[in-house]
Design a protein around this motif. Structure first.
Motif, PDB file in Angstrom:
ATOM      1  N   THR A 183      51.596  -7.460  38.582  1.00 55.50           N
ATOM      2  CA  THR A 183      50.170  -7.276  38.868  1.00 55.50           C
ATOM      3  C   THR A 183      49.883  -7.422  40.355  1.00 55.50           C
ATOM      4  OG1 THR A 183      49.475  -8.028  36.677  1.00 55.50           O
ATOM      5  CG2 THR A 183      47.872  -8.229  38.453  1.00 55.50           C
ATOM      6  N   LEU A 184      50.384  -8.483  40.961  1.00 53.74           N
ATOM      7  CA  LEU A 184      50.137  -8.714  42.383  1.00 53.74           C
ATOM      8  C   LEU A 184      50.677  -7.573  43.236  1.00 53.74           C
ATOM      9  CD1 LEU A 184      49.215 -10.541  44.708  1.00 53.74           C
ATOM     10  CD2 LEU A 184      51.452 -11.685  44.585  1.00 53.74           C
ATOM     11  N   PHE A 185      51.888  -7.133  42.949  1.00 54.00           N
ATOM     12  CA  PHE A 185      52.501  -6.054  43.727  1.00 54.00           C
ATOM     13  C   PHE A 185      51.645  -4.790  43.668  1.00 54.00           C
ATOM     14  CE2 PHE A 185      55.311  -2.367  44.116  1.00 54.00           C
ATOM     15  CZ  PHE A 185      55.979  -2.641  45.298  1.00 54.00           C
ATOM     16  N   ASN A 186      51.167  -4.449  42.494  1.00 57.05           N
ATOM     17  CA  ASN A 186      50.381  -3.218  42.351  1.00 57.05           C
ATOM     18  C   ASN A 186      48.957  -3.359  42.897  1.00 57.05           C
ATOM     19  OD1 ASN A 186      51.939  -1.016  40.683  1.00 57.05           O
ATOM     20  ND2 ASN A 186      52.486  -2.967  39.769  1.00 57.05           N
ATOM     21  N   LEU A 187      48.402  -4.558  42.819  1.00 60.90           N
ATOM     22  CA  LEU A 187      47.092  -4.778  43.436  1.00 60.90           C
ATOM     23  C   LEU A 187      47.159  -4.623  44.945  1.00 60.90           C
ATOM     24  CD1 LEU A 187      45.649  -7.805  41.422  1.00 60.90           C
ATOM     25  CD2 LEU A 187      44.962  -5.403  41.273  1.00 60.90           C
ATOM     26  N   MET A 188      48.326  -4.918  45.509  1.00 56.82           N
ATOM     27  CA  MET A 188      48.498  -4.730  46.946  1.00 56.82           C
ATOM     28  C   MET A 188      48.494  -3.248  47.324  1.00 56.82           C
ATOM     29  SD  MET A 188      48.419  -7.684  48.225  1.00 56.82           S
ATOM     30  CE  MET A 188      48.858  -7.274  49.906  1.00 56.82           C
ATOM     31  N   GLY A 189      48.609  -2.370  46.337  1.00 50.30           N
ATOM     32  CA  GLY A 189      48.427  -0.944  46.582  1.00 50.30           C
ATOM     33  C   GLY A 189      46.978  -0.506  46.464  1.00 50.30           C
ATOM     34  N   ILE A 190      46.172  -1.288  45.764  1.00 52.24           N
ATOM     35  CA  ILE A 190      44.743  -0.986  45.641  1.00 52.24           C
ATOM     36  C   ILE A 190      43.983  -1.435  46.876  1.00 52.24           C
ATOM     37  CG2 ILE A 190      42.647  -1.666  44.381  1.00 52.24           C
ATOM     38  CD1 ILE A 190      44.178  -1.408  41.815  1.00 52.24           C
ATOM     39  N   TRP A 191      44.396  -2.557  47.479  1.00 52.18           N
ATOM     40  CA  TRP A 191      43.670  -3.057  48.652  1.00 52.18           C
ATOM     41  C   TRP A 191      43.590  -2.051  49.802  1.00 52.18           C
ATOM     42  CZ3 TRP A 191      40.024  -6.226  49.398  1.00 52.18           C
ATOM     43  CH2 TRP A 191      39.912  -7.410  48.671  1.00 52.18           C
ATOM     44  N   PRO A 192      44.668  -1.355  50.157  1.00 58.66           N
ATOM     45  CA  PRO A 192      44.534  -0.367  51.236  1.00 58.66           C
ATOM     46  C   PRO A 192      43.517   0.731  50.925  1.00 58.66           C
ATOM     47  CG  PRO A 192      46.835  -0.873  50.870  1.00 58.66           C
ATOM     48  CD  PRO A 192      46.082  -1.519  49.759  1.00 58.66           C
ATOM     49  N   MET A 193      43.390   1.100  49.650  1.00 55.94           N
ATOM     50  CA  MET A 193      42.382   2.091  49.276  1.00 55.94           C
ATOM     51  C   MET A 193      40.979   1.530  49.447  1.00 55.94           C
ATOM     52  SD  MET A 193      43.730   4.967  48.511  1.00 55.94           S
ATOM     53  CE  MET A 193      42.277   5.700  47.745  1.00 55.94           C
ATOM     54  N   ILE A 194      40.818   0.248  49.156  1.00 56.13           N
ATOM     55  CA  ILE A 194      39.525  -0.395  49.368  1.00 56.13           C
ATOM     56  C   ILE A 194      39.149  -0.360  50.850  1.00 56.13           C
ATOM     57  CG2 ILE A 194      38.330  -2.626  49.323  1.00 56.13           C
ATOM     58  CD1 ILE A 194      39.941  -3.280  46.778  1.00 56.13           C
ATOM     59  N   TYR A 195      40.089  -0.729  51.690  1.00 53.16           N
ATOM     60  CA  TYR A 195      39.810  -0.721  53.127  1.00 53.16           C
ATOM     61  C   TYR A 195      39.636   0.693  53.657  1.00 53.16           C
ATOM     62  CZ  TYR A 195      40.229  -5.706  53.942  1.00 53.16           C
ATOM     63  OH  TYR A 195      39.997  -7.063  53.960  1.00 53.16           O
ATOM     64  N   ALA A 196      40.367   1.651  53.087  1.00 54.67           N
ATOM     65  CA  ALA A 196      40.182   3.038  53.500  1.00 54.67           C
ATOM     66  C   ALA A 196      38.754   3.494  53.216  1.00 54.67           C
ATOM     67  CB  ALA A 196      41.177   3.946  52.767  1.00 54.67           C
ATOM     68  N   GLY A 197      38.188   3.025  52.108  1.00 57.54           N
ATOM     69  CA  GLY A 197      36.824   3.415  51.748  1.00 57.54           C
ATOM     70  C   GLY A 197      35.776   2.956  52.732  1.00 57.54           C
ATOM     71  N   MET A 198      36.097   1.974  53.564  1.00 55.93           N
ATOM     72  CA  MET A 198      35.151   1.500  54.570  1.00 55.93           C
ATOM     73  C   MET A 198      35.636   1.762  55.988  1.00 55.93           C
ATOM     74  SD  MET A 198      33.944  -2.124  52.811  1.00 55.93           S
ATOM     75  CE  MET A 198      35.632  -2.690  52.517  1.00 55.93           C
ATOM     76  N   ALA A 199      36.923   1.580  56.237  1.00 51.93           N
ATOM     77  CA  ALA A 199      37.443   1.647  57.603  1.00 51.93           C
ATOM     78  C   ALA A 199      37.512   3.069  58.145  1.00 51.93           C
ATOM     79  CB  ALA A 199      38.823   1.001  57.673  1.00 51.93           C
ATOM     80  N   LEU A 200      37.794   4.058  57.300  1.00 54.55           N
ATOM     81  CA  LEU A 200      37.928   5.424  57.816  1.00 54.55           C
ATOM     82  C   LEU A 200      36.600   5.931  58.378  1.00 54.55           C
ATOM     83  CD1 LEU A 200      40.278   7.110  55.189  1.00 54.55           C
ATOM     84  CD2 LEU A 200      40.842   6.195  57.451  1.00 54.55           C
ATOM     85  N   ALA A 201      35.500   5.623  57.715  1.00 49.96           N
ATOM     86  CA  ALA A 201      34.191   5.987  58.259  1.00 49.96           C
ATOM     87  C   ALA A 201      33.856   5.149  59.478  1.00 49.96           C
ATOM     88  CB  ALA A 201      33.112   5.815  57.186  1.00 49.96           C
ATOM     89  N   ASP A 202      34.238   3.884  59.440  1.00 50.91           N
ATOM     90  CA  ASP A 202      33.997   2.999  60.574  1.00 50.91           C
ATOM     91  C   ASP A 202      34.743   3.484  61.809  1.00 50.91           C
ATOM     92  OD1 ASP A 202      33.060   0.185  61.526  1.00 50.91           O
ATOM     93  OD2 ASP A 202      35.200   0.223  62.008  1.00 50.91           O
ATOM     94  N   GLY A 203      35.952   3.987  61.615  1.00 55.47           N
ATOM     95  CA  GLY A 203      36.770   4.420  62.737  1.00 55.47           C
ATOM     96  C   GLY A 203      36.236   5.631  63.463  1.00 55.47           C
TER      97      GLY A 203
END
Length: 234
Positions: free
Chosen positions: A50-70
């Motif tokens: 679970t932890l390993f795969n959740l670490m793949g979801i976190w980058p998508m979460i940050y992409a949802g905010m950081a790409l527009a921010d950038g």
């Protein structure tokens, strides 16, 4: 300046811990990563899966905010977000240290930005996270799995640092979250503080809930015209 310095020091401290203080690497770490990546989960603690795969979801979460921010930054966010799929907070902390607060969006959305900006992306990520959490908590004896996880956390650098990386990603999301809300006209509404504290204080699921209900960005800086923003303004 204080915020930027804090993120820089946090990155430095986390890096020193990961490479000098954390438990040593175990000889089977590479094989474990291969099995986790390829879905060969038999005989692997479900909590680690679970932890390993959740670490793949976190980058998508940050992409949802950081790409527009950038879009409004001197440095684009996409290199940091891309690297975060492999090294998590180690890639995102430098971006947070270098960026300036950006509460406007005055650009045309690329196809990628349209995808990560969609609330449906947040909803799919939420479903994925809930499925993974269900797998980890309902598969086998939870108490025994926790005891095994704690034991591996104490002796394995991979498990130890990945766990702390998850906690770090939970802890550093608030600056991007606040600016993302402001870009959508949510920060100034009565719902703004509620959504912010849900996203900032409820680990993982709080920010996923926000991504699931936020209105899409309007291109060229137009004010959002959504039922959510209208209702919250009343």
């Amino acid at each position: 300046m204080i915020r930027k310095t804090s993120f820089a020091l946090l990155w430095l401290g986390f890096s020193i811990y990961a490479f000098t203080i954390a438990p040593p690497s175990q000889p089977d770490t590479f094989d474990l990563i291969i099995k986790l990546s390829s879905g060969q989960w038999d005989n692997i603690n479900p909590l680690i899966v679970t932890l390993f795969n959740l670490m793949g979801i976190w980058p998508m979460i940050y992409a949802g905010m950081a790409l527009a921010d950038g879009v409004g930054q001197k440095l684009p966010a996409w290199p940091f977000v891309t690297l975060s799929f492999g090294i998590g907070a180690f890639a995102l902390l430098p971006y947070l240290a270098l960026r300036d607060s950006n509460q406007t969006f005055n650009a045309k959305k690329s196809l990628l930005l349209k995808v990560v900006d969609s609330p449906w992306t947040g909803r799919f990520l939420m479903l994925g996270a809930l499925a993974l959490l269900g797998y980890g908590t309902l598969n086998g004896d939870l108490a025994a799995n926790w005891n095994d996880f704690i034991g591996q956390w104490r002796i394995s650098r991979f498990i130890n640092v990945m766990s702390l990386d998850f906690c770090m990603l939970c802890a550093i999301v608030s600056p991007l979250l606040k600016d993302d809300m402001a870009k959508r006209g949510l920060w100034q509404t009565s719902l703004g503080p509620v959504l912010f504290w849900i996203g900032a204080l409820v680990p993982l699921l709080g920010v996923l809930f926000y991504l699931s209900v936020r209105p899409p960005l309007r291109e060229f800086g137009k004010e959002p015209d959504t039922a959510l923003s209208e209702a919250s303004a009343q």
